[in-house]
Design a protein around this motif. Sequence first.
Motif, PDB file in Angstrom:
ATOM      1  N   SER A  27       0.826  -1.213   0.000  1.00 52.51           N
ATOM      2  CA  SER A  27       0.000   0.000   0.000  1.00 52.51           C
ATOM      3  C   SER A  27       0.859   1.261   0.000  1.00 52.51           C
ATOM      4  CB  SER A  27      -0.964   0.005   1.189  1.00 52.51           C
ATOM      5  OG  SER A  27      -0.276   0.249   2.397  1.00 52.51           O
ATOM      6  N   ARG A  28       2.046   1.183   0.580  1.00 55.65           N
ATOM      7  CA  ARG A  28       2.957   2.336   0.626  1.00 55.65           C
ATOM      8  C   ARG A  28       3.900   2.385  -0.568  1.00 55.65           C
ATOM      9  NH1 ARG A  28       3.322   5.746   5.209  1.00 55.65           N
ATOM     10  NH2 ARG A  28       1.955   4.951   6.800  1.00 55.65           N
ATOM     11  N   CYS A  29       4.410   1.234  -0.945  1.00 60.95           N
ATOM     12  CA  CYS A  29       5.426   1.140  -2.009  1.00 60.95           C
ATOM     13  C   CYS A  29       5.025   0.037  -2.985  1.00 60.95           C
ATOM     14  CB  CYS A  29       6.797   0.831  -1.410  1.00 60.95           C
ATOM     15  SG  CYS A  29       7.372   2.049  -0.206  1.00 60.95           S
ATOM     16  N   PRO A  30       4.114   0.341  -3.910  1.00 57.63           N
ATOM     17  CA  PRO A  30       3.581  -0.701  -4.792  1.00 57.63           C
ATOM     18  C   PRO A  30       4.621  -1.362  -5.689  1.00 57.63           C
ATOM     19  CG  PRO A  30       2.506   1.437  -5.203  1.00 57.63           C
ATOM     20  CD  PRO A  30       3.494   1.635  -4.098  1.00 57.63           C
ATOM     21  N   SER A  31       5.714  -0.719  -5.958  1.00 54.74           N
ATOM     22  CA  SER A  31       6.743  -1.306  -6.829  1.00 54.74           C
ATOM     23  C   SER A  31       7.785  -2.127  -6.076  1.00 54.74           C
ATOM     24  CB  SER A  31       7.461  -0.207  -7.618  1.00 54.74           C
ATOM     25  OG  SER A  31       6.551   0.472  -8.441  1.00 54.74           O
ATOM     26  N   ALA A  32       7.759  -2.074  -4.753  1.00 55.78           N
ATOM     27  CA  ALA A  32       8.749  -2.812  -3.962  1.00 55.78           C
ATOM     28  C   ALA A  32       8.544  -4.312  -4.160  1.00 55.78           C
ATOM     29  CB  ALA A  32       8.628  -2.453  -2.491  1.00 55.78           C
ATOM     30  N   LYS A  33       9.661  -5.011  -4.245  1.00 60.08           N
ATOM     31  CA  LYS A  33       9.622  -6.463  -4.405  1.00 60.08           C
ATOM     32  C   LYS A  33      10.207  -7.121  -3.165  1.00 60.08           C
ATOM     33  CE  LYS A  33       9.921  -6.585  -9.400  1.00 60.08           C
ATOM     34  NZ  LYS A  33      10.245  -5.298  -9.913  1.00 60.08           N
ATOM     35  N   ALA A  34       9.461  -8.053  -2.606  1.00 60.35           N
ATOM     36  CA  ALA A  34       9.957  -8.788  -1.443  1.00 60.35           C
ATOM     37  C   ALA A  34      11.060  -9.737  -1.879  1.00 60.35           C
ATOM     38  CB  ALA A  34       8.825  -9.561  -0.794  1.00 60.35           C
ATOM     39  N   LEU A  35      12.201  -9.635  -1.220  1.00 59.65           N
ATOM     40  CA  LEU A  35      13.303 -10.557  -1.469  1.00 59.65           C
ATOM     41  C   LEU A  35      13.264 -11.717  -0.486  1.00 59.65           C
ATOM     42  CD1 LEU A  35      16.172  -7.987  -2.113  1.00 59.65           C
ATOM     43  CD2 LEU A  35      14.704  -9.138  -3.782  1.00 59.65           C
TER      44      LEU A  35
END
Length: 140
Positions: free
Chosen positions: A18-26
């Motif tokens: 919701s805050r960082c839609p482009s972030a990818k979980a590693l």
Amino acid sequence: MPIYFSYGRLMNPTIMTSRCPSAKALGPASMDGYRFIVTSEGVPSMVKAPGKRVHGVLWDCRIGEVAVVDGAEALFRKGVDKVFLPVRSGRQNKSAIIYVSRTARIGKPHAKAWEGVLAAAEHWDFPETYRDELRQWDLR
């Protein structure tokens, strides 16, 4: 892309997206030599503690999203330091952005800062002993 180590509410995929839609979980990661605390301000932090470990999640963020994380971590309130430290991810160490409170005074979790923490620990399948440690904070 900057790598961010979250060990509070932003390790929750729903909240982070919701805050960082482009972030990818590693994926899950950990910090050896530290222990998890909740400060007197009610926010998650960590303090040095030999033999202890803080579990969290690594996120690959876009440059522009780092400012969003800065805001979410209250960096601009001057009570938090933004540091780069090695985090263990699988068999590798990775340098990650980590936010640490300047106070080590223990407190009770603030509802907003605690939102989603326990669900995230379940989601990422953290060790049961660590989840028990987090649950103890939830009961305060």
